[in-house]
Design a protein around this motif. Sequence first.
Motif, mmCIF file in Angstrom:
data_model
loop_
_atom_site.group_PDB
_atom_site.id
_atom_site.type_symbol
_atom_site.label_atom_id
_atom_site.label_comp_id
_atom_site.label_asym_id
_atom_site.label_seq_id
_atom_site.Cartn_x
_atom_site.Cartn_y
_atom_site.Cartn_z
ATOM 1 N N GLN A 242 0.827 -1.205 0.000
ATOM 2 C CA GLN A 242 0.000 0.000 0.000
ATOM 3 C C GLN A 242 0.865 1.260 0.000
ATOM 4 O OE1 GLN A 242 -2.498 0.300 3.460
ATOM 5 N NE2 GLN A 242 -4.088 1.407 2.332
ATOM 6 N N LYS A 243 1.882 1.275 0.840
ATOM 7 C CA LYS A 243 2.764 2.438 0.902
ATOM 8 C C LYS A 243 3.578 2.569 -0.382
ATOM 9 C CE LYS A 243 5.799 4.763 4.149
ATOM 10 N NZ LYS A 243 6.503 4.696 5.412
ATOM 11 N N LEU A 244 3.971 1.446 -0.960
ATOM 12 C CA LEU A 244 4.725 1.468 -2.210
ATOM 13 C C LEU A 244 3.866 1.990 -3.363
ATOM 14 C CD1 LEU A 244 7.464 0.814 -3.427
ATOM 15 C CD2 LEU A 244 6.655 -1.496 -3.856
ATOM 16 N N LEU A 245 2.596 1.639 -3.388
ATOM 17 C CA LEU A 245 1.697 2.156 -4.426
ATOM 18 C C LEU A 245 1.506 3.665 -4.285
ATOM 19 C CD1 LEU A 245 -0.989 -0.665 -4.679
ATOM 20 C CD2 LEU A 245 0.755 -0.053 -6.366
ATOM 21 N N LYS A 246 1.380 4.142 -3.064
ATOM 22 C CA LYS A 246 1.270 5.587 -2.842
ATOM 23 C C LYS A 246 2.563 6.290 -3.273
ATOM 24 C CE LYS A 246 -1.982 5.364 1.008
ATOM 25 N NZ LYS A 246 -2.137 5.567 2.461
ATOM 26 N N PHE A 247 3.682 5.673 -2.971
ATOM 27 C CA PHE A 247 4.984 6.217 -3.363
ATOM 28 C C PHE A 247 5.089 6.276 -4.883
ATOM 29 C CE2 PHE A 247 9.618 5.562 -4.086
ATOM 30 C CZ PHE A 247 10.073 6.717 -3.493
ATOM 31 N N THR A 248 4.647 5.216 -5.559
ATOM 32 C CA THR A 248 4.688 5.175 -7.016
ATOM 33 C C THR A 248 3.780 6.238 -7.616
ATOM 34 O OG1 THR A 248 5.101 2.793 -6.907
ATOM 35 C CG2 THR A 248 4.397 3.671 -9.019
#
Length: 185
Positions: free
Chosen positions: A95-101
């Motif tokens: 989830q955090k990686l998708l927001k970062f992307t």
Amino acid sequence: MKNQDNSTPPFSFKGLNSLLVGLIILTNSYFIKTLLDKANLKKQALHLDNTQQLETIILIITGLTLLLFPIAIYVVEKIKTKKLNRNNVPFTSIQKLLKFTLTLTVLFVLLIMTKQMGFYFYITPLFLLLYGLILVLFGFKEDKNMLLLSGSCLLFAIITLLIPTYWYYALVILGIAHITYGINN
């Protein structure tokens, strides 16, 4: 097993993640610098077609750079998951990686808009400023060394605003700082 997943912190730029991001920044800034130097040496940048081709190639390299950040982080998280004998990367990390992307995608769009408006000298300062803010906003503010990295992004953004030809050195120092941070953590 759910307790273990909840106790696993979401991804961070510590260790191999930071090392890979630093290497990506170094190699891609070197490729861009080499392209620009070769174009200046051959005086091909004076022709309109070659200038547009060069801008397109640099745009592709920048897009790949920002795309490689989350890919590298995901691969490292997958390796960490296997070492911990788990089946999947924790949902909080994804989830955090998708927001970062998504945030990096917005950054890329802003860089393209800056280029389209003809403000070439503001591309690197804008990248450095927003990248430093991204590091702070994504919860890396707990780590003092990451705050130093974010602060150095702000400092380099100011320097590249004042001295636009310093863009390459600012990105090299940022890449080395990421690598150093990765090795120390």
